[in-house]
Design an enzyme around this catalytic site. Structure first.
Site, PDB file in Angstrom:
ATOM      1  N   ARG A  87       0.857  -1.190   0.000  1.00 47.10           N
ATOM      2  CA  ARG A  87       0.000   0.000   0.000  1.00 47.10           C
ATOM      3  C   ARG A  87       0.894   1.243   0.000  1.00 47.10           C
ATOM      4  O   ARG A  87       1.653   1.455   0.954  1.00 47.10           O
ATOM      5  CB  ARG A  87      -0.891  -0.045   1.247  1.00 47.10           C
ATOM      6  CG  ARG A  87      -1.734   1.184   1.462  1.00 47.10           C
ATOM      7  CD  ARG A  87      -2.649   1.000   2.680  1.00 47.10           C
ATOM      8  NE  ARG A  87      -3.434   2.190   2.873  1.00 47.10           N
ATOM      9  CZ  ARG A  87      -3.219   3.096   3.824  1.00 47.10           C
ATOM     10  NH1 ARG A  87      -2.246   2.954   4.693  1.00 47.10           N
ATOM     11  NH2 ARG A  87      -3.983   4.155   3.908  1.00 47.10           N
ATOM     12  N   HIS A 131      -2.872  11.007   0.790  1.00 50.04           N
ATOM     13  CA  HIS A 131      -2.323  10.786   2.123  1.00 50.04           C
ATOM     14  C   HIS A 131      -1.701  12.116   2.565  1.00 50.04           C
ATOM     15  O   HIS A 131      -0.505  12.227   2.764  1.00 50.04           O
ATOM     16  CB  HIS A 131      -1.311   9.635   2.112  1.00 50.04           C
ATOM     17  CG  HIS A 131      -1.008   9.052   3.464  1.00 50.04           C
ATOM     18  ND1 HIS A 131      -1.152   7.711   3.746  1.00 50.04           N
ATOM     19  CD2 HIS A 131      -0.565   9.617   4.610  1.00 50.04           C
ATOM     20  CE1 HIS A 131      -0.790   7.473   4.995  1.00 50.04           C
ATOM     21  NE2 HIS A 131      -0.419   8.625   5.544  1.00 50.04           N
ATOM     22  N   GLU A 176      -7.195   8.425   6.205  1.00 50.68           N
ATOM     23  CA  GLU A 176      -7.403   9.110   7.485  1.00 50.68           C
ATOM     24  C   GLU A 176      -7.862  10.548   7.308  1.00 50.68           C
ATOM     25  O   GLU A 176      -7.169  11.488   7.735  1.00 50.68           O
ATOM     26  CB  GLU A 176      -6.128   9.056   8.335  1.00 50.68           C
ATOM     27  CG  GLU A 176      -5.658   7.651   8.630  1.00 50.68           C
ATOM     28  CD  GLU A 176      -4.450   7.596   9.579  1.00 50.68           C
ATOM     29  OE1 GLU A 176      -3.925   8.662   9.935  1.00 50.68           O
ATOM     30  OE2 GLU A 176      -4.046   6.492   9.943  1.00 50.68           O
ATOM     31  N   ASN A 305      -7.329   1.790  10.082  1.00 52.98           N
ATOM     32  CA  ASN A 305      -6.002   1.995  10.668  1.00 52.98           C
ATOM     33  C   ASN A 305      -6.158   2.041  12.180  1.00 52.98           C
ATOM     34  O   ASN A 305      -6.998   2.779  12.700  1.00 52.98           O
ATOM     35  CB  ASN A 305      -5.394   3.324  10.203  1.00 52.98           C
ATOM     36  CG  ASN A 305      -5.052   3.312   8.713  1.00 52.98           C
ATOM     37  OD1 ASN A 305      -5.188   2.283   8.053  1.00 52.98           O
ATOM     38  ND2 ASN A 305      -4.613   4.440   8.205  1.00 52.98           N
ATOM     39  N   TYR A 307      -3.920   2.008  16.003  1.00 51.85           N
ATOM     40  CA  TYR A 307      -2.670   1.995  16.775  1.00 51.85           C
ATOM     41  C   TYR A 307      -2.907   1.854  18.272  1.00 51.85           C
ATOM     42  O   TYR A 307      -2.175   1.164  18.957  1.00 51.85           O
ATOM     43  CB  TYR A 307      -1.868   3.281  16.507  1.00 51.85           C
ATOM     44  CG  TYR A 307      -1.334   3.324  15.099  1.00 51.85           C
ATOM     45  CD1 TYR A 307      -0.091   2.773  14.796  1.00 51.85           C
ATOM     46  CD2 TYR A 307      -2.088   3.855  14.059  1.00 51.85           C
ATOM     47  CE1 TYR A 307       0.391   2.771  13.495  1.00 51.85           C
ATOM     48  CE2 TYR A 307      -1.620   3.856  12.757  1.00 51.85           C
ATOM     49  CZ  TYR A 307      -0.383   3.308  12.475  1.00 51.85           C
ATOM     50  OH  TYR A 307       0.083   3.281  11.198  1.00 51.85           O
ATOM     51  N   GLU A 371      -3.412  -0.157   8.274  1.00 56.30           N
ATOM     52  CA  GLU A 371      -2.223   0.273   9.026  1.00 56.30           C
ATOM     53  C   GLU A 371      -2.312  -0.274  10.437  1.00 56.30           C
ATOM     54  O   GLU A 371      -3.359  -0.183  11.085  1.00 56.30           O
ATOM     55  CB  GLU A 371      -2.114   1.802   9.143  1.00 56.30           C
ATOM     56  CG  GLU A 371      -1.656   2.497   7.903  1.00 56.30           C
ATOM     57  CD  GLU A 371      -1.486   4.008   8.107  1.00 56.30           C
ATOM     58  OE1 GLU A 371      -1.212   4.456   9.249  1.00 56.30           O
ATOM     59  OE2 GLU A 371      -1.657   4.727   7.117  1.00 56.30           O
TER      60      GLU A 371
HETATM   61  O1  IFM Z   1       2.740   7.696   9.963  1.00 56.48           O
HETATM   62  C1  IFM Z   1       1.364   7.727  10.147  1.00 56.48           C
HETATM   63  C2  IFM Z   1       0.641   7.528   8.828  1.00 56.48           C
HETATM   64  O2  IFM Z   1       1.017   8.464   7.885  1.00 56.48           O
HETATM   65  C3  IFM Z   1      -0.848   7.648   9.027  1.00 56.48           C
HETATM   66  N1  IFM Z   1      -1.293   6.789  10.081  1.00 56.48           N
HETATM   67  C4  IFM Z   1      -0.574   6.831  11.336  1.00 56.48           C
HETATM   68  C5  IFM Z   1       0.905   6.656  11.094  1.00 56.48           C
HETATM   69  C6  IFM Z   1       1.662   6.708  12.434  1.00 56.48           C
HETATM   70  O3  IFM Z   1       1.462   7.914  13.068  1.00 56.48           O
END
Ligand code: IFM
Length: 472
Positions: A87, A131, A176, A305, A307, A371
């Protein structure tokens, strides 16, 4: 629906469904460099990063990981990893420098060469159109708070798909949009660095509109089997306690972080509570008749995505904030527990909860984890090795959460690890390393970390090894 392997748990570990897509992810501004080459003009991130005080250490994406010149080496790294998918994002100012008008052939050629190199290596190219690198000229004309930006995006989507559609079959309109709207226009932590909550809400709608218009442009330009998608950084929102006040804080953040995109895109409506909460800032009259029908054009999958979770409680938070009209109602308590170098909590249950929540809310929509990954303070040791055991542990628990979500009926078709390479981490510059391949930014030397070897093994087996099988 993806069929779950009838024997999901083997003595060695957790087996993923056949055909599961294993990928890595990057984004143009974070890796390409070559900021002024072949006709590329500045994006809002060039301007922002060159503005003193905006990015840690004064870092810019001028050179980044020099991927524009080292693309073949990076594809070879991926081939060694054995991934099925890659990606990447297309830099709008590289293919259509002013954000309007004709394309620049050299810019398009770079992505054609990239797609060809990937296909030759047996890797499926997955292109994201936006992006965060808006051509600066479009920001000067008003940026995302201005409706015309969405119309320009559709034209850019069309010309890019016409040029690459014979090679690239999987497309994502936006990455995002929450960050683009709220970090870009409300808190100002990201480019273009504006701090107007009302402008951020307009930006969010125009990003939704850009997505819908982009879907139409892609469908018109691409051969029928092409897959068209959107990637959201959905917030796994949790109230601190079960009190009515904390639950109401969670509702607000869910509206501003998730439903502001999910409801228009999948249900063709704006959340009523969002409109009510934000009434002090806007009457939403910039949403025109027919917009929500455009925004809700059917898509083939949703990229997620993830985290870290977002824990909220009733209270107040500092301004400027990325949460318009929520500052007086919501605080973000800090909980004990392990954290990554981004100071983000490590909590894989949040990913499982998001995926199973989407299973219930959007039945029939295939999901991709587009992500997931972690930054840690990595070092190349004297023997040339990067022993990133914390990252491996993070990846292991999050992949186990994906596996559990699939076993619980979520239709998750793939996982893209963020990121292939250490890269320009936005306002943190080069100080945060997310890669499974270490980059020495002075020499551009690439060194696969232990996590790269571990991930290659997972991909090769289609299975998450048991604890005992960690890379030594
Ligand atoms: O690096 C970023 C990415 O560009 C978008 N999602 C979160 C990642 C980590 O912060």
């Amino acid at each position: 629906m993806t069929t779950v392997d009838p024997r999901p748990r083997t003595p060695a570990g957790l087996r993923f469904p056949r055909g599961f897509r294993w990928g890595t992810a990057t984004a143009a501004y974070q890796i390409e460099g070559a900021a002024t080459e072949d006709g590329r003009t500045p994006s809002i991130w060039d301007t922002f990063s060159h503005t003193p005080g905006r990015v840690s250490g004064g870092d810019t994406g001028d050179v980044a990981t020099d991927h524009y010149h080292r693309m073949r080496e990076d594809v070879a790294l991926m081939k060694r990893l054995g991934v099925s998918d890659y990606r990447f994002s297309v830099a709008w100012p590289r293919v259509q420098p002013t954000g309007r008008g004709p394309a620049v052939q050299k810019g398009l050629d770079f992505y054609r060469r990239l797609a060809d190199a990937l296909l030759e290596a047996g890797i499926r190219p997955v292109a994201t159109l936006y992006h965060w690198d808006l051509p600066q000229e479009l920001e000067d004309a008003g940026g995302w708070p201005r409706r015309e930006t969405a119309e320009h995006f559709a034209a850019y989507a069309s010309l890019t798909a016409q040029a690459l559609g014979d090679r690239v079959a999987t497309w994502t309109t936006l990455n995002e949009p929450w960050c683009a709207a709220f970090l870009g226009y409300s808190s100002g932590e990201h480019a273009p660095g504006r701090t107007s909550p009302a402008a951020a809400l307009r930006a969010a709608h125009h990003l939704n509109l850009a997505h819908g218009l982009g879907v139409g442009a892609l469908r018109a330009a691409l051969p029928a089997p092409a897959e068209v998608s959107l990637t959201l950084n959905l917030h796994a929102v949790r109230p601190l306690t079960d009190s009515a006040a904390d639950r109401d804080a969670a509702r607000r953040i869910d509206a501003l972080g998730n439903r502001i995109f999910l409801d228009p895109v999948f249900h063709g409506r704006l959340p009523e509570d969002l409109v009510r909460d934000t009434a002090p800032l806007t009457d939403w009259s910039f949403v025109r008749d027919g917009d929500l029908r455009t925004v809700s054009a059917p898509i083939d999958s949703l990229g997620v995505n993830y985290y870290a979770p977002t824990v909220v409680a009733a209270g107040s938070s500092a301004r400027p904030s990325p949460w318009p009209a929520a500052e007086g109602h919501v605080r973000f308590p800090r909980l004990p527990g392990p954290r990554t170098a981004m100071d983000w909590p490590v909590d894989a249950d949040g990913l499982h909860g998001l995926l199973t929540g989407l299973r219930d809310e959007l039945p029939g929509v295939p999901l991709l984890v587009t992500e997931n990954g972690a930054a840690y303070e990595d070092h190349v040791d004297p023997r040339g090795r990067v022993r990133d055991t914390e990252r491996i542990a993070y990846l292991r628990t999050h992949l186990a959460a994906v596996h559990r979500a699939i076993a619980d009926g979520a239709d998750v078709r793939g996982y893209f690890l963020w990121s292939l390479l250490d890269n320009f981490e936005w306002a943190h510059g080069y100080s945060k390393r997310f890669g499974i391949v270490h980059v020495d930014f002075a020499t551009q030397r690439r060194t696969p970390k232990d996590s790269a070897r571990w991930y290659a093994e997972v991909v090769a087996r289609g299975e998450l090894p048991g604890e005992a099988a960690a890379v030594q």
